[in-house]
Scaffold this motif. Structure first.
Motif, PDB file in Angstrom:
ATOM      1  N   ASP A 104       0.975 -36.469  -8.254  1.00 23.28           N
ATOM      2  CA  ASP A 104       2.126 -37.330  -7.985  1.00 23.28           C
ATOM      3  C   ASP A 104       2.197 -37.816  -6.546  1.00 23.28           C
ATOM      4  N   ASP A 105       1.330 -37.286  -5.679  1.00 22.34           N
ATOM      5  CA  ASP A 105       1.380 -37.663  -4.268  1.00 22.34           C
ATOM      6  C   ASP A 105      -0.001 -37.449  -3.660  1.00 22.34           C
ATOM      7  N   ALA A 106      -0.724 -38.540  -3.437  1.00 23.41           N
ATOM      8  CA  ALA A 106      -2.103 -38.460  -2.954  1.00 23.41           C
ATOM      9  C   ALA A 106      -2.200 -37.863  -1.552  1.00 23.41           C
ATOM     10  N   ARG A 107      -1.074 -37.780  -0.826  1.00 23.66           N
ATOM     11  CA  ARG A 107      -1.103 -37.215   0.520  1.00 23.66           C
ATOM     12  C   ARG A 107      -1.112 -35.689   0.478  1.00 23.66           C
ATOM     13  N   ARG A 108      -0.784 -35.119  -0.659  1.00 21.62           N
ATOM     14  CA  ARG A 108      -0.749 -33.669  -0.793  1.00 21.62           C
ATOM     15  C   ARG A 108      -1.959 -33.183  -1.572  1.00 21.62           C
ATOM     16  N   ARG A 109      -2.320 -31.906  -1.322  1.00 21.46           N
ATOM     17  CA  ARG A 109      -3.446 -31.307  -2.042  1.00 21.46           C
ATOM     18  C   ARG A 109      -2.980 -30.088  -2.812  1.00 21.46           C
ATOM     19  N   VAL A 110      -3.650 -29.848  -3.930  1.00 19.78           N
ATOM     20  CA  VAL A 110      -3.384 -28.645  -4.712  1.00 19.78           C
ATOM     21  C   VAL A 110      -4.684 -27.865  -4.835  1.00 19.78           C
ATOM     22  N   ALA A 111      -4.551 -26.559  -4.984  1.00 22.61           N
ATOM     23  CA  ALA A 111      -5.716 -25.680  -5.106  1.00 22.61           C
ATOM     24  C   ALA A 111      -5.584 -24.866  -6.388  1.00 22.61           C
ATOM     25  N   ILE A 112      -6.685 -24.728  -7.106  1.00 22.77           N
ATOM     26  CA  ILE A 112      -6.695 -23.918  -8.326  1.00 22.77           C
ATOM     27  C   ILE A 112      -7.910 -22.997  -8.288  1.00 22.77           C
ATOM     28  N   LEU A 113      -7.806 -21.879  -8.982  1.00 24.04           N
ATOM     29  CA  LEU A 113      -8.914 -20.941  -9.049  1.00 24.04           C
ATOM     30  C   LEU A 113      -9.909 -21.379 -10.111  1.00 24.04           C
ATOM     31  N   THR A 114     -11.181 -21.252  -9.799  1.00 22.66           N
ATOM     32  CA  THR A 114     -12.218 -21.422 -10.810  1.00 22.66           C
ATOM     33  C   THR A 114     -12.264 -20.149 -11.668  1.00 22.66           C
ATOM     34  N   LYS A 115     -13.102 -20.129 -12.679  1.00 20.96           N
ATOM     35  CA  LYS A 115     -13.242 -18.905 -13.479  1.00 20.96           C
ATOM     36  C   LYS A 115     -13.723 -17.745 -12.614  1.00 20.96           C
ATOM     37  N   ALA A 116     -14.638 -18.050 -11.697  1.00 23.34           N
ATOM     38  CA  ALA A 116     -15.096 -17.000 -10.780  1.00 23.34           C
ATOM     39  C   ALA A 116     -13.953 -16.553  -9.871  1.00 23.34           C
ATOM     40  N   GLY A 117     -13.117 -17.497  -9.457  1.00 22.78           N
ATOM     41  CA  GLY A 117     -11.974 -17.161  -8.623  1.00 22.78           C
ATOM     42  C   GLY A 117     -10.968 -16.302  -9.362  1.00 22.78           C
ATOM     43  N   MET A 170     -10.159 -21.600   5.699  1.00 26.92           N
ATOM     44  CA  MET A 170     -10.168 -20.588   4.642  1.00 26.92           C
ATOM     45  C   MET A 170     -10.407 -21.224   3.274  1.00 26.92           C
ATOM     46  N   LEU A 171      -9.751 -22.335   3.004  1.00 26.31           N
ATOM     47  CA  LEU A 171      -9.961 -23.018   1.727  1.00 26.31           C
ATOM     48  C   LEU A 171     -11.397 -23.483   1.582  1.00 26.31           C
ATOM     49  N   ARG A 172     -11.959 -24.003   2.677  1.00 27.92           N
ATOM     50  CA  ARG A 172     -13.343 -24.477   2.636  1.00 27.92           C
ATOM     51  C   ARG A 172     -14.285 -23.317   2.326  1.00 27.92           C
ATOM     52  N   SER A 173     -14.017 -22.156   2.945  1.00 25.27           N
ATOM     53  CA  SER A 173     -14.843 -20.983   2.687  1.00 25.27           C
ATOM     54  C   SER A 173     -14.761 -20.543   1.230  1.00 25.27           C
ATOM     55  N   LEU A 174     -13.558 -20.554   0.672  1.00 25.90           N
ATOM     56  CA  LEU A 174     -13.383 -20.161  -0.726  1.00 25.90           C
ATOM     57  C   LEU A 174     -14.009 -21.185  -1.672  1.00 25.90           C
ATOM     58  N   GLU A 175     -13.956 -22.455  -1.287  1.00 29.73           N
ATOM     59  CA  GLU A 175     -14.612 -23.488  -2.104  1.00 29.73           C
ATOM     60  C   GLU A 175     -16.128 -23.299  -2.083  1.00 29.73           C
ATOM     61  N   GLU A 176     -16.671 -22.987  -0.906  1.00 30.69           N
ATOM     62  CA  GLU A 176     -18.123 -22.796  -0.796  1.00 30.69           C
ATOM     63  C   GLU A 176     -18.590 -21.595  -1.614  1.00 30.69           C
ATOM     64  N   GLU A 177     -17.697 -20.614  -1.801  1.00 27.54           N
ATOM     65  CA  GLU A 177     -18.026 -19.464  -2.645  1.00 27.54           C
ATOM     66  C   GLU A 177     -17.889 -19.773  -4.131  1.00 27.54           C
ATOM     67  N   GLY A 178     -17.340 -20.934  -4.440  1.00 27.03           N
ATOM     68  CA  GLY A 178     -17.135 -21.293  -5.840  1.00 27.03           C
ATOM     69  C   GLY A 178     -15.915 -20.638  -6.461  1.00 27.03           C
ATOM     70  N   LEU A 179     -14.962 -20.215  -5.629  1.00 32.50           N
ATOM     71  CA  LEU A 179     -13.784 -19.512  -6.128  1.00 32.50           C
ATOM     72  C   LEU A 179     -12.568 -20.423  -6.275  1.00 32.50           C
ATOM     73  N   VAL A 180     -12.561 -21.518  -5.544  1.00 28.89           N
ATOM     74  CA  VAL A 180     -11.398 -22.404  -5.509  1.00 28.89           C
ATOM     75  C   VAL A 180     -11.855 -23.859  -5.586  1.00 28.89           C
ATOM     76  N   ARG A 181     -11.045 -24.686  -6.257  1.00 30.83           N
ATOM     77  CA  ARG A 181     -11.230 -26.135  -6.236  1.00 30.83           C
ATOM     78  C   ARG A 181      -9.958 -26.776  -5.708  1.00 30.83           C
ATOM     79  N   THR A 182     -10.108 -27.795  -4.858  1.00 29.53           N
ATOM     80  CA  THR A 182      -8.939 -28.526  -4.368  1.00 29.53           C
ATOM     81  C   THR A 182      -9.058 -29.984  -4.791  1.00 29.53           C
ATOM     82  N   ARG A 183      -7.894 -30.581  -4.993  1.00 34.58           N
ATOM     83  CA  ARG A 183      -7.851 -31.995  -5.370  1.00 34.58           C
ATOM     84  C   ARG A 183      -6.516 -32.573  -4.926  1.00 34.58           C
ATOM     85  N   SER A 184      -6.378 -33.878  -5.014  1.00 32.93           N
ATOM     86  CA  SER A 184      -5.129 -34.528  -4.640  1.00 32.93           C
ATOM     87  C   SER A 184      -4.043 -34.185  -5.664  1.00 32.93           C
ATOM     88  N   HIS A 185      -2.820 -34.111  -5.189  1.00 23.48           N
ATOM     89  CA  HIS A 185      -1.694 -33.865  -6.083  1.00 23.48           C
ATOM     90  C   HIS A 185      -1.527 -35.064  -7.016  1.00 23.48           C
TER      91      HIS A 185
END
Length: 291
Positions: free
Chosen positions: A84-97, A67-82
């Motif tokens: 404080d902890d590179a093992r975790r990921r965080v997701a944020i909405l783009t302006k389009a999102g 689901m995250l990959r699909s939303l990223e491909e639509e340009g609605l979401v970006r994910t990156r490493s946390h």
């Protein structure tokens, strides 16, 4: 055809599935199914940790990743490493999102308003919805410390006062009660706790302190639709833990005979009935507990 509990539950589940569009390939006409829309909504509502979103929605890691990959491909979401902890990921909405999130909010609000408008007994319907939401989400109800002056706290206190007004034989006037000042319900003197169900307040309790070894429990209230699920006990355990952290040795509380469920809770959870310790005109039972 049987009309037992299981059959009625399944009818309800089918009705909800149809109403919320769970089977639609384009939820609310926005081009993606309900699951992806819920992930977008969770991020838009402030949940950014991917593992937290997955747990909140009850998704397995593989489905969450797709689901995250699909939303990223639509340009609605970006994910990156946390950070404080590179093992975790965080997701944020783009302006389009953010624009898509807002579109879903407006459509969902309109759909809810339309359902309530066409219901002949909307208040009863909402009460039933509250009870179902509490039953289904009981394991996700969170106890949070809050400012007793914020909107959620004021809502709970307002409902509490209204209920006392209905249940007390002579009504309830908060100006005649020993209503604690907000400063007595925040650290380092005391605390105010809320029970939160998916962002909505459904219960509260206060710890009124003076900085000494004795403090009072005040304003324990649970939304009627959420009663019977152990939330009052959880709030009491949580507020006792806060009291211990503030070096409180003795807790006291008062209540009224018109609240038999409160009396039962205190009598079965280690509280001992004592003599009157204040001049409040409303209580007729007084309790104490040594921590």
């Amino acid at each position: 055809m049987p009309y037992d509990g299981v059959s009625r539950f399944r009818r309800f589940a089918r009705a909800v599935t149809m109403e919320v569009g769970a089977l639609d390939t384009s939820f609310l006409g926005r081009g993606r199914p309900l699951g992806a829309a819920r992930v977008l909504n969770a991020i838009g509502m402030g949940r950014t940790d991917v593992a937290e979103i997955r747990d909140y929605l009850g998704l397995d890691s593989g489905l969450m990743s797709r689901m995250l990959r699909s939303l990223e491909e639509e340009g609605l979401v970006r994910t990156r490493s946390h950070p404080d902890d590179a093992r975790r990921r965080v997701a944020i909405l783009t302006k389009a999102g953010q624009r898509e999130f807002q579109a879903y909010e407006e459509l969902s609000n309109a759909r809810a308003a339309a359902l309530l408008d066409r219901s002949p007994r909307s208040d009863e319907l909402l009460d039933a919805m509250d009870m179902v939401a509490s039953a289904l989400g009981r394991d996700r109800i969170a106890i949070e410390e809050a400012d007793p002056r914020n909107d959620a706290a004021r809502y709970c206190l307002g409902e509490y006062y209204s209920e006392l007004g209905r249940r007390f034989e002579k009504g309830f006037d908060v100006s005649r009660s020993r209503d604690p000042d907000a400063a007595e319900l925040v650290r380092p003197r005391g605390a105010f706790l809320l029970a939160m169900s998916d962002g909505l307040p459904i219960g509260c309790v206060g710890l009124k302190g003076s900085g000494g070894e004795v403090a009072e429990i005040k304003r324990l209230w649970i939304c009627p639709a959420a009663r019977g699920f152990g939330i009052a006990k959880r709030l009491m355990h949580a507020v006792e833990s806060v009291a211990r952290a503030l070096s409180v040795k003795t807790l006291r509380l008062d209540t009224n005979s018109a609240l038999p469920e409160a009396l039962k809770l205190y009598r079965t959870s280690g509280w001992v009935e004592i003599d009157r310790f204040n001049e409040d005109p409303y209580p007729d039972h007084f309790f104490e507990k040594h921590l």
